[in-house]
Scaffold this motif. Structure first.
Motif, PDB file in Angstrom:
ATOM      1  N   LEU A 182       0.853  -1.156  -0.040  1.00  0.00           N
ATOM      2  CA  LEU A 182      -0.053  -0.027  -0.251  1.00  0.00           C
ATOM      3  C   LEU A 182       0.768   1.368  -0.076  1.00  0.00           C
ATOM      4  O   LEU A 182       1.923   1.502   0.685  1.00  0.00           O
ATOM      5  N   ASP A 183       0.245   2.249  -0.739  1.00  0.00           N
ATOM      6  CA  ASP A 183       0.969   3.579  -0.620  1.00  0.00           C
ATOM      7  C   ASP A 183       0.782   4.183   0.793  1.00  0.00           C
ATOM      8  O   ASP A 183      -0.256   4.219   1.461  1.00  0.00           O
ATOM      9  N   SER A 184       1.984   4.528   1.461  1.00  0.00           N
ATOM     10  CA  SER A 184       2.067   4.881   2.890  1.00  0.00           C
ATOM     11  C   SER A 184       1.121   6.225   3.168  1.00  0.00           C
ATOM     12  O   SER A 184       0.784   6.424   4.293  1.00  0.00           O
ATOM     13  N   GLY A 202      -3.085   4.911   1.020  1.00  0.00           N
ATOM     14  CA  GLY A 202      -3.506   3.611   1.565  1.00  0.00           C
ATOM     15  C   GLY A 202      -3.797   2.905   0.202  1.00  0.00           C
ATOM     16  O   GLY A 202      -4.417   1.862   0.602  1.00  0.00           O
ATOM     17  N   ALA A 203      -3.768   3.613  -0.997  1.00  0.00           N
ATOM     18  CA  ALA A 203      -3.979   2.648  -2.005  1.00  0.00           C
ATOM     19  C   ALA A 203      -3.022   1.649  -2.411  1.00  0.00           C
ATOM     20  O   ALA A 203      -1.930   1.604  -2.173  1.00  0.00           O
ATOM     21  N   GLU A 204      -3.450   0.502  -3.121  1.00  0.00           N
ATOM     22  CA  GLU A 204      -2.338  -0.635  -3.455  1.00  0.00           C
ATOM     23  C   GLU A 204      -1.816  -0.101  -4.570  1.00  0.00           C
ATOM     24  O   GLU A 204      -1.970   0.477  -5.668  1.00  0.00           O
ATOM     25  N   LEU A 205      -0.361  -0.242  -4.572  1.00  0.00           N
ATOM     26  CA  LEU A 205       0.529   0.126  -5.302  1.00  0.00           C
ATOM     27  C   LEU A 205       0.249  -0.643  -6.892  1.00  0.00           C
ATOM     28  O   LEU A 205      -0.023  -1.763  -6.717  1.00  0.00           O
ATOM     29  N   PRO A 206       0.561   0.132  -7.840  1.00  0.00           N
ATOM     30  CA  PRO A 206       0.283  -0.773  -9.095  1.00  0.00           C
ATOM     31  C   PRO A 206       1.444  -1.570  -9.398  1.00  0.00           C
ATOM     32  O   PRO A 206       2.560  -1.258  -9.176  1.00  0.00           O
ATOM     33  N   LEU A 207       1.229  -2.658 -10.226  1.00  0.00           N
ATOM     34  CA  LEU A 207       2.194  -3.521 -10.676  1.00  0.00           C
ATOM     35  C   LEU A 207       2.769  -3.263 -12.055  1.00  0.00           C
ATOM     36  O   LEU A 207       1.843  -2.766 -12.856  1.00  0.00           O
ATOM     37  N   CYS A 208       4.009  -3.540 -12.448  1.00  0.00           N
ATOM     38  CA  CYS A 208       4.531  -3.333 -13.566  1.00  0.00           C
ATOM     39  C   CYS A 208       3.893  -4.347 -14.545  1.00  0.00           C
ATOM     40  O   CYS A 208       3.724  -5.621 -14.232  1.00  0.00           O
ATOM     41  N   ASN A 209       3.033  -3.917 -15.733  1.00  0.00           N
ATOM     42  CA  ASN A 209       2.729  -5.120 -16.548  1.00  0.00           C
ATOM     43  C   ASN A 209       3.492  -5.223 -17.965  1.00  0.00           C
ATOM     44  O   ASN A 209       2.974  -5.745 -18.829  1.00  0.00           O
ATOM     45  N   CYS A 210       4.816  -5.003 -17.848  1.00  0.00           N
ATOM     46  CA  CYS A 210       5.502  -5.299 -18.604  1.00  0.00           C
ATOM     47  C   CYS A 210       5.772  -6.933 -18.904  1.00  0.00           C
ATOM     48  O   CYS A 210       5.621  -7.666 -18.046  1.00  0.00           O
ATOM     49  N   CYS A 211       6.305  -7.139 -19.890  1.00  0.00           N
ATOM     50  CA  CYS A 211       6.630  -8.887 -20.296  1.00  0.00           C
ATOM     51  C   CYS A 211       8.129  -9.127 -20.079  1.00  0.00           C
ATOM     52  O   CYS A 211       8.325 -10.315 -20.403  1.00  0.00           O
ATOM     53  N   GLU A 212       8.728  -8.205 -19.680  1.00  0.00           N
ATOM     54  CA  GLU A 212      10.203  -8.370 -19.494  1.00  0.00           C
ATOM     55  C   GLU A 212      10.455  -9.470 -18.254  1.00  0.00           C
ATOM     56  O   GLU A 212       9.492  -9.312 -17.103  1.00  0.00           O
ATOM     57  N   PRO A 213      11.236 -10.440 -18.318  1.00  0.00           N
ATOM     58  CA  PRO A 213      11.393 -11.613 -17.519  1.00  0.00           C
ATOM     59  C   PRO A 213      12.219 -10.961 -16.158  1.00  0.00           C
ATOM     60  O   PRO A 213      12.805 -10.024 -16.351  1.00  0.00           O
ATOM     61  N   LYS A 214      11.666 -11.612 -15.112  1.00  0.00           N
ATOM     62  CA  LYS A 214      12.237 -10.908 -13.808  1.00  0.00           C
ATOM     63  C   LYS A 214      13.158 -11.934 -13.244  1.00  0.00           C
ATOM     64  O   LYS A 214      13.103 -13.286 -13.193  1.00  0.00           O
ATOM     65  N   HIS A 215      14.507 -11.395 -12.812  1.00  0.00           N
ATOM     66  CA  HIS A 215      15.502 -12.350 -12.456  1.00  0.00           C
ATOM     67  C   HIS A 215      15.836 -11.913 -11.007  1.00  0.00           C
ATOM     68  O   HIS A 215      15.999 -10.943 -10.725  1.00  0.00           O
ATOM     69  N   PHE A 216      15.832 -12.988 -10.309  1.00  0.00           N
ATOM     70  CA  PHE A 216      16.041 -12.815  -8.479  1.00  0.00           C
ATOM     71  C   PHE A 216      17.334 -13.434  -8.339  1.00  0.00           C
ATOM     72  O   PHE A 216      18.058 -14.148  -9.494  1.00  0.00           O
ATOM     73  N   ASN A 217      17.754 -13.683  -7.243  1.00  0.00           N
ATOM     74  CA  ASN A 217      19.107 -14.185  -6.737  1.00  0.00           C
ATOM     75  C   ASN A 217      19.459 -15.623  -7.506  1.00  0.00           C
ATOM     76  O   ASN A 217      20.522 -16.023  -7.187  1.00  0.00           O
ATOM     77  N   ASP A 218      18.125 -16.206  -7.597  1.00  0.00           N
ATOM     78  CA  ASP A 218      18.528 -17.740  -7.903  1.00  0.00           C
ATOM     79  C   ASP A 218      19.042 -17.625  -9.389  1.00  0.00           C
ATOM     80  O   ASP A 218      19.351 -18.585  -9.726  1.00  0.00           O
ATOM     81  N   ASP A 219      19.096 -16.412  -9.970  1.00  0.00           N
ATOM     82  CA  ASP A 219      19.703 -16.189 -11.327  1.00  0.00           C
ATOM     83  C   ASP A 219      20.738 -15.400 -11.131  1.00  0.00           C
ATOM     84  O   ASP A 219      20.810 -14.530 -11.463  1.00  0.00           O
ATOM     85  N   VAL A 220      21.872 -15.794 -10.593  1.00  0.00           N
ATOM     86  CA  VAL A 220      23.222 -15.080 -10.185  1.00  0.00           C
ATOM     87  C   VAL A 220      23.515 -14.057 -11.235  1.00  0.00           C
ATOM     88  O   VAL A 220      23.685 -12.906 -10.942  1.00  0.00           O
TER      89      VAL A 220
END
Length: 215
Positions: A23-25, A28-46
């Protein structure tokens, strides 16, 4: 950026924190999410992940931007100092000689959270993903030295909170840090008699990690 991550179990502190971050502090509204199609890389993809390269990024900015400064904007409850990524970035900035400045809510907020700040331990820090915390801790070769450096960064003579804590208390905390450092040095010397190679390696490791403001 494409999701808020998996929701922790209902009724847990982790779930309350997860809900708050959605939520926006202010509104109080829920934050918008990115709707792009780019793959998301986390730490399991070093190699592809961008999150785990903050030290490289900070080094690049320092070399290429005159006057580059790290601004530490602290929330009222000082939760920032309990976040593994934030702590790691502050210590990296200090180690690299990056100028730092802090913005706090109030002196009263410092007083209310002083006890927690004075006993910070990186082992107790949190991250949204347990894998992130594990990744950060793996990079710390000496946790005790890291904690001492962190205390110096916060309460040292030129530390972030040097103007928010009285001189007597600063001296007490700094003395505790020095005693820890001396204890570690004695431990290395004692063990060098039976494990000279290991002890020598630890001297170099801990020497490289020592805080410049303690000299």
């Amino acid at each position: 950026c494409g999701s808020f991550g998996p929701a922790p179990p209902e009724g847990t502190p982790e779930r309350a924190e997860w809900d708050a971050k959605r939520l926006d502090s202010v509104s109080g509204a829920e934050l918008p999410l990115c709707n792009c199609c780019e793959p998301k890389h986390f730490n399991d993809d070093v190699h592809e992940c961008e999150l785990n390269k903050f030290d490289v990024m900070m080094g690049h900015l320092t070399r290429n931007m005159d006057g580059f400064t790290q601004v530490v904007a602290v929330d009222e409850r000082f939760d920032l100092f309990s976040r593994a990524w934030c702590v790691a970035e502050m210590v990296e900035a200090d180690r690299s000689g990056i100028q730092q400045t802090i913005q706090i809510h109030s002196i009263d907020a410092v007083d209310r959270n002083y006890a927690n700040l004075a006993t910070l331990d990186v082992l107790n820090c949190r991250a949204s993903r347990e894998e992130d915390k594990h990744f950060i801790l793996q990079r710390i070769q000496d946790v005790e030295a890291f904690n001492s450096n962190l205390q110096c960064l916060i309460f040292g003579e030129e530390g972030l909170l040097k103007d928010c804590v009285d001189a007597v208390e600063l001296s007490r905390i700094f003395g505790k840090v020095v005693r820890r450092a001396l204890t570690r040095s004695v431990d290395i010397v004692v063990r060098s008699a039976t494990h000279p190679v290991i002890a020598l390696d630890e001297m170099f490791t801990r020497g490289a990690a020592s805080h410049p403001r303690m000299s």
